[in-house]
Design a protein around this motif. Sequence first.
Motif, PDB file in Angstrom:
ATOM      1  N   ALA A  62       4.551 -10.788   7.085  1.00 41.22           N
ATOM      2  CA  ALA A  62       3.646 -11.930   6.970  1.00 41.22           C
ATOM      3  C   ALA A  62       4.417 -13.237   7.198  1.00 41.22           C
ATOM      4  N   VAL A  98       0.832  -1.209   0.000  1.00 35.61           N
ATOM      5  CA  VAL A  98       0.000   0.000   0.000  1.00 35.61           C
ATOM      6  C   VAL A  98       0.862   1.253   0.000  1.00 35.61           C
ATOM      7  N   MET A  99       1.824   1.276   0.924  1.00 31.91           N
ATOM      8  CA  MET A  99       2.574   2.509   1.109  1.00 31.91           C
ATOM      9  C   MET A  99       3.740   2.565   0.128  1.00 31.91           C
ATOM     10  N   TYR A 138      -3.580   1.286  -3.095  1.00 23.23           N
ATOM     11  CA  TYR A 138      -5.026   1.333  -3.349  1.00 23.23           C
ATOM     12  C   TYR A 138      -5.302   1.805  -4.788  1.00 23.23           C
ATOM     13  N   THR A 168      -1.033  -8.424   6.698  1.00 21.33           N
ATOM     14  CA  THR A 168      -0.177  -7.453   7.369  1.00 21.33           C
ATOM     15  C   THR A 168       1.272  -7.906   7.361  1.00 21.33           C
ATOM     16  N   ALA A 220       2.136  -2.874   5.816  1.00 19.84           N
ATOM     17  CA  ALA A 220       2.440  -2.696   7.231  1.00 19.84           C
ATOM     18  C   ALA A 220       1.269  -2.025   7.947  1.00 19.84           C
ATOM     19  N   ARG A 221       0.380  -1.409   7.190  1.00 16.89           N
ATOM     20  CA  ARG A 221      -0.815  -0.823   7.803  1.00 16.89           C
ATOM     21  C   ARG A 221      -1.826  -1.940   8.006  1.00 16.89           C
ATOM     22  N   GLY A 222      -1.892  -2.431   9.218  1.00 16.93           N
ATOM     23  CA  GLY A 222      -2.653  -3.651   9.447  1.00 16.93           C
ATOM     24  C   GLY A 222      -3.923  -3.465  10.248  1.00 16.93           C
ATOM     25  N   GLN A 223      -4.444  -2.258  10.301  1.00 19.12           N
ATOM     26  CA  GLN A 223      -5.658  -2.026  11.082  1.00 19.12           C
ATOM     27  C   GLN A 223      -6.902  -2.415  10.280  1.00 19.12           C
ATOM     28  N   SER A 224      -8.014  -2.600  10.991  1.00 19.32           N
ATOM     29  CA  SER A 224      -9.243  -3.015  10.312  1.00 19.32           C
ATOM     30  C   SER A 224      -9.677  -1.976   9.277  1.00 19.32           C
ATOM     31  N   VAL A 225      -9.418  -0.725   9.577  1.00 16.60           N
ATOM     32  CA  VAL A 225      -9.787   0.331   8.636  1.00 16.60           C
ATOM     33  C   VAL A 225      -8.969   0.198   7.341  1.00 16.60           C
ATOM     34  N   ASP A 226      -7.749  -0.301   7.478  1.00 17.15           N
ATOM     35  CA  ASP A 226      -6.901  -0.495   6.291  1.00 17.15           C
ATOM     36  C   ASP A 226      -7.385  -1.705   5.486  1.00 17.15           C
ATOM     37  N   ALA A 244     -10.375  -0.623   3.588  1.00 17.75           N
ATOM     38  CA  ALA A 244      -9.995   0.227   2.449  1.00 17.75           C
ATOM     39  C   ALA A 244      -9.455  -0.628   1.301  1.00 17.75           C
TER      40      ALA A 244
END
Lengths: 169, 362
Positions: B107, B54-55, B62, B104, B84-90, B93
């Motif tokens: 892995a 992602v980053m 995205y 995440t 590395a952005r492993g939150q539910s919001v990510d 998205a």
Amino acid sequence: MQRSNKVIAEFFAQGYRVSGTYVITKRLLADEIYDPTTNYFLLEEAYLSPIIDPARISAYYALMLFDKSNLDFVLTIDKKDGLRRDQSYGMGNYQMPIFLTVPFFEITGSLYLLNKNFNPRLYLSADAGIFITLLDVTVRSTFNPEISYQGGVALINRAHISFFGEKSG
Amino acid sequence: MARILVIDDNYDMLSMLQIILEKHGKHEVIACTNGQDGLQAAFARPPDIALVDVMMPGMSGYEVVKKLRADGRTQNIGIIVLTARGQSVDREAALAAGADDHMTKPANVEELLKHIDALVQRTPGKAPAVDVPVLPVFSVKGGVGVTTIAINLAAVLQQIAPTVLLDLAPACGQCAFYLGIRPEKHWGQYVENPKTPPASLMRQHSTGLQVLLAPPVPAQYSWPGKDIVETLLVQLRSMGRFIVVDMPSLLDATAKAVLDQAQHIVLITGDDAPAVQVTRATLQALQVWKDRLLVIRNATAAGPHPPADVLQKALRVPLAVDIAYDPNQATAVPKGLPLAALQPQTSLTLGVKRIVQIALGR
């Protein structure tokens, strides 16, 4: 996969979420954050998002400097990435579930204490360092409670805590 | 084995993923360090799976996922966002952008390979290349009944599972005529604009066959290059369980690209002296694919024919199937139907059924 000398962490300050890489050269991330003799913190490959739309990447910076005193909290997924060197050897036997707020967020998690006699006022005012370490953390956005963040460790700026209490139930 | 496109701006992560996927997963890996290069690679030769960070500076993961989903060539590939952005919001998205899965970093190797395998198997459209057999019907010599065998082979396979027939004649392909379909849509339009979804160019025959016809007018469209035909085959795989290709009478890079992907190559030969000579030369040229060859005699005219053993001796290869002249074929063409759909017991139909049995290992 192998662990590298890079730690990816999330930094929250003044309505922004920044995901970035901390390169471990001499000190662990938490040792660097806790260090009271330095004001600034250098992050590499930083991706900025507004907390109202936290998955949207609004900017990228190859290098980013933080004023540590302005951070609300730092979150790491992996516990090992968020503990100080001394904490990695042990953090106390007593687990205290707590709840606190910092600007725009409600945070729950556990403090690890050396004894049962916990005095919140004493803890917040007398203990050393500008950050406190909370484990097994859930962070909720105040204005979008359906948005939450999970982490192994949160390093929270004491000066930004408004409400602090033992978590019930 | 799946072809996996990995897009990650971190060189260490990229090389680690490449090693894991190639050595442990036995996958083919295409590695790119930014979204723009990744998209170019994906459009040129669509992968089975894309593993996207992602980053990344320039274009976020995205955006890459959205562009892959928006393009006809890559809209059906499996996409895993690895970040590395492993939150539910990510995760939400990533799924909202069009990814099938979110993982995440860092892995776990086994977990990553498990997710890839699961995604490869999840839908027929995302199955690896080997799951959809490609059966080119081929002869360098014209007039030996390549189109007849191709459409009947496709018709017999269609009775087993959805089948795609690709008429790869450079122009004036005969499939349209044999099947009674007007060639208003054809692969020439895909060559002209590779963003055209092949599904929009397919014609459905009354037998259920999905047919991609050849351009009806000679020299009006460019002959597809190797990359285009490879991409086209990837997309056709999502439309059927078998692909039969009515091959052109040439052996250039494009034809070789099709043969490369073939499970079996149905090589048609006649039995007159020129046909034998051409087939022998062709067999030499096809040495690299010799294990996949099914040599078929198709008698296209009445009259005396040499015995099979004599022909085999002349060709120096065994005949997989020997199809006797079938006068019924002439009656099927005006009806716009494959003979196999009209008369299940004629020599041609039985011969083609035998090819299917061999091809499917039955």
